[in-house]
Write an enzyme that holds these catalytic residues in place. Structure first.
Site, short mmCIF file in Angstrom:
data_model
loop_
_atom_site.label_atom_id
_atom_site.label_comp_id
_atom_site.label_asym_id
_atom_site.label_seq_id
_atom_site.Cartn_x
_atom_site.Cartn_y
_atom_site.Cartn_z
N CYS A 1 0.82 -1.21 0.00
CA CYS A 1 0.00 0.00 0.00
C CYS A 1 0.86 1.27 0.00
O CYS A 1 0.73 2.11 -0.90
CB CYS A 1 -0.97 -0.03 1.17
SG CYS A 1 -0.23 -0.54 2.73
N1 LIG Z 1 -4.23 -4.59 5.09
C1 LIG Z 1 -3.73 -3.88 4.09
O1 LIG Z 1 -4.06 -2.67 3.92
C2 LIG Z 1 -2.78 -4.50 3.11
C3 LIG Z 1 -2.40 -3.76 1.99
C4 LIG Z 1 -1.51 -4.32 1.07
C5 LIG Z 1 -1.02 -5.59 1.29
N2 LIG Z 1 -1.38 -6.28 2.40
C6 LIG Z 1 -0.82 -7.63 2.58
O2 LIG Z 1 -1.84 -8.58 2.27
C7 LIG Z 1 -1.69 -9.73 3.10
C8 LIG Z 1 -2.99 -9.96 3.86
O3 LIG Z 1 -3.25 -8.82 4.65
P1 LIG Z 1 -4.54 -8.66 5.55
O4 LIG Z 1 -4.47 -7.31 6.13
O5 LIG Z 1 -5.76 -9.06 4.78
O6 LIG Z 1 -4.19 -9.75 6.68
P2 LIG Z 1 -5.07 -10.34 7.80
O7 LIG Z 1 -6.27 -9.47 8.00
O8 LIG Z 1 -4.17 -10.56 8.96
O9 LIG Z 1 -5.54 -11.78 7.19
C9 LIG Z 1 -4.67 -12.82 6.98
C10 LIG Z 1 -5.43 -14.03 6.37
O10 LIG Z 1 -4.48 -15.06 6.09
C11 LIG Z 1 -4.91 -16.31 6.64
N3 LIG Z 1 -3.69 -17.01 7.08
C12 LIG Z 1 -2.84 -16.64 8.07
N4 LIG Z 1 -1.80 -17.52 8.15
C13 LIG Z 1 -2.02 -18.45 7.19
C14 LIG Z 1 -1.29 -19.61 6.78
N5 LIG Z 1 -0.15 -19.98 7.38
N6 LIG Z 1 -1.79 -20.36 5.78
C15 LIG Z 1 -2.95 -20.01 5.17
N7 LIG Z 1 -3.68 -18.90 5.50
C16 LIG Z 1 -3.21 -18.13 6.51
C17 LIG Z 1 -5.85 -15.93 7.77
O11 LIG Z 1 -6.87 -16.90 7.95
P3 LIG Z 1 -6.69 -18.23 8.83
O12 LIG Z 1 -5.64 -17.92 9.85
O13 LIG Z 1 -8.03 -18.49 9.39
O14 LIG Z 1 -6.26 -19.30 7.85
C18 LIG Z 1 -6.49 -14.63 7.26
O15 LIG Z 1 -7.62 -14.93 6.48
C19 LIG Z 1 -0.49 -9.46 4.05
O16 LIG Z 1 0.66 -10.05 3.52
C20 LIG Z 1 -0.39 -7.93 4.01
O17 LIG Z 1 0.93 -7.48 4.24
C21 LIG Z 1 -2.27 -5.78 3.30
#
Ligand SMILES: NC(=O)c1ccc[n+]([C@@H]2O[C@H](COP(=O)([O-])OP(=O)(O)OC[C@H]3O[C@@H](n4cnc5c(N)ncnc54)[C@H](OP(=O)(O)O)[C@@H]3O)[C@@H](O)[C@H]2O)c1
Length: 361
Positions: A167
């Site tokens: 982001c």
């Molecule tokens: N939030 C933002 O604004 C943003 C912007 C750009 C990029 N990102 C990137 O996008 C990614 C996701 O971000 P988010 O904010 O959506 O994260 P989040 O809210 O923490 O969600 C993480 C998801 O991943 C799953 N997960 C966690 N560990 C896992 C594993 N070992 N194997 C399979 N699934 C797993 C979790 O579900 P379960 O644990 O139930 O499986 C959950 O659904 C991150 O890498 C982040 O850096 C985020």
């Protein structure tokens, strides 16, 4: 990918592809944002969505905004065979997860669009340094394409593995690239002063994200070095054609969505029409809006929309240029940009599913 025939109002049938989509990590904020955007996409259907903690739960039971859109869809545990039957799999997971699964999916012929940082840095050792663990799939790095369409559109068209930019890196790069590509900015002294909403930290519980901790307050963090620094530097280096010196200071602000980047660069030539330069650089770009001279873009003007709004200033006619760049961290900063990449990858109109206006107020 299936071919459907749709009856048009003029009586003709039009064939169109329907892309079968899998999402790993569907309970997080970028995961639910993918579901929201894909619900409006006419040529994509979500077939698989994973969560280890919520397996069995219907997605609309967790996210009521999706009621009526996915009546049959429930979370399931990640399974390579099921995911490998999809045309494309999005990873909306913490870093390290795509490292473990991307290779097998690519071998099954599935394309991978990774929203995490796993394939953003070209250098595996640099990745290991910033993420505190060895790179889990260095053999895939040479084919990973950095999914910033405004820079890499041609490469995205033929990619199998796409690293969706972060982001902060999206907002900072789109704001600084025009100055660097034109050779105007002093590349050794760039500053990116950036503010993010709390959803940037994901949905996982943490004290720093609590309402009483993040509300009514604002603070800088990771001043000595944030993980997005090497990513922004890598992109700016390419634009500048050489090394760059960048100070990047992220801040946490009491809003849910939004990134506001205030970018500073010194220019040697103050006679260049910067407004014209930015307008020309982004002419024809569907998701970059160069605002009229003198504008101050607001994060609320991009909330929910896949757009980066930019304004360029040169205060008091001096040699310090100030670029203001705003995005929604969950849309142009993550899931919207990921869908934009999918559209390019499958030869669709880049705007499909993404052309709605942002929410305001
Ligand atoms: N939030 C933002 O604004 C943003 C912007 C750009 C990029 N990102 C990137 O996008 C990614 C996701 O971000 P988010 O904010 O959506 O994260 P989040 O809210 O923490 O969600 C993480 C998801 O991943 C799953 N997960 C966690 N560990 C896992 C594993 N070992 N194997 C399979 N699934 C797993 C979790 O579900 P379960 O644990 O139930 O499986 C959950 O659904 C991150 O890498 C982040 O850096 C985020």
């Amino acid at each position: 990918m299936r071919l459907y025939h749709r009856q048009l109002s003029n009586g003709f049938c039009k064939g169109h592809v329907m892309i079968k989509v899998g999402i790993v990590g569907g309970t997080g904020y970028t995961g639910v944002e993918l579901l929201r955007l894909l619900a409006q996409h006419p040529q994509a259907e979500v077939a698989v969505i994973t969560s280890r903690s919520e397996a069995g739960l219907r997605v609309d039971e967790m996210y009521p905004n999706l009621r009526g859109h996915y009546p049959e869809l429930a979370f399931s545990v990640p399974d390579v065979a099921t995911l490998g039957a999809c045309d494309v799999v999005f990873f909306a997971t913490p870093h390290g997860v795509a490292h473990a699964l991307a290779g097998e999916l690519l071998a099954a012929g599935t394309r991978v669009i990774d929203l995490s940082a796993d394939f953003r840095l070209q250098d595996a050792e640099e990745w290991a340094k910033w993420y505190g663990q060895p790179h889990g799939a260095p053999e895939l790095l040479s084919e990973a394409v950095y999914g910033l369409p405004e820079v890499n559109r041609e490469a995205i068209k033929t990619a199998r593995l796409i690293a969706v930019p972060g982001c902060y890196p999206t907002a900072a790069q789109l704001g600084l690239i025009p100055l660097l590509e034109a050779g105007l900015a002093d590349a050794s002294s760039l500053i990116a002063d950036c503010k993010s909403g709390v959803s940037g930290a994901g949905r996982g519980a943490s004290v720093a994200s609590l309402f009483c901790e993040a509300g009514e307050s604002m603070k800088a963090y990771s001043v000595k070095g944030h993980r997005h620094l090497p990513e922004i530097r890598q992109g700016l280096r390419l634009a500048a054609g050489g090394e760059v010196g960048l100070t990047f200071v992220p801040h946490l602000t009491p809003m849910i969505r939004g990134i506001h980047a205030t970018l500073y660069a010194r220019v040697a030539d103050t006679s260049v029409d910067l407004q014209a330069l930015f307008e020309k650089r982004y002419a024809g770009e569907p998701f970059v809006d160069v605002m009229p001279a003198g504008s101050h873009p607001e994060t609320r003007s991009v909330r929910g929309g896949n757009v980066c709004r930019i304004a360029v200033h040169r205060p008091q006619g001096g040699d310090l240029v100030v670029v203001l760049s705003v995005i929604d961290n969950l849309v142009k900063g993550a899931s919207g940009q990921a869908v934009q990449n999918m559209n390019i990858l499958f030869g669709l109109d880049e705007r499909l599913g993404l052309s709605h206006a942002a929410l305001l107020p």
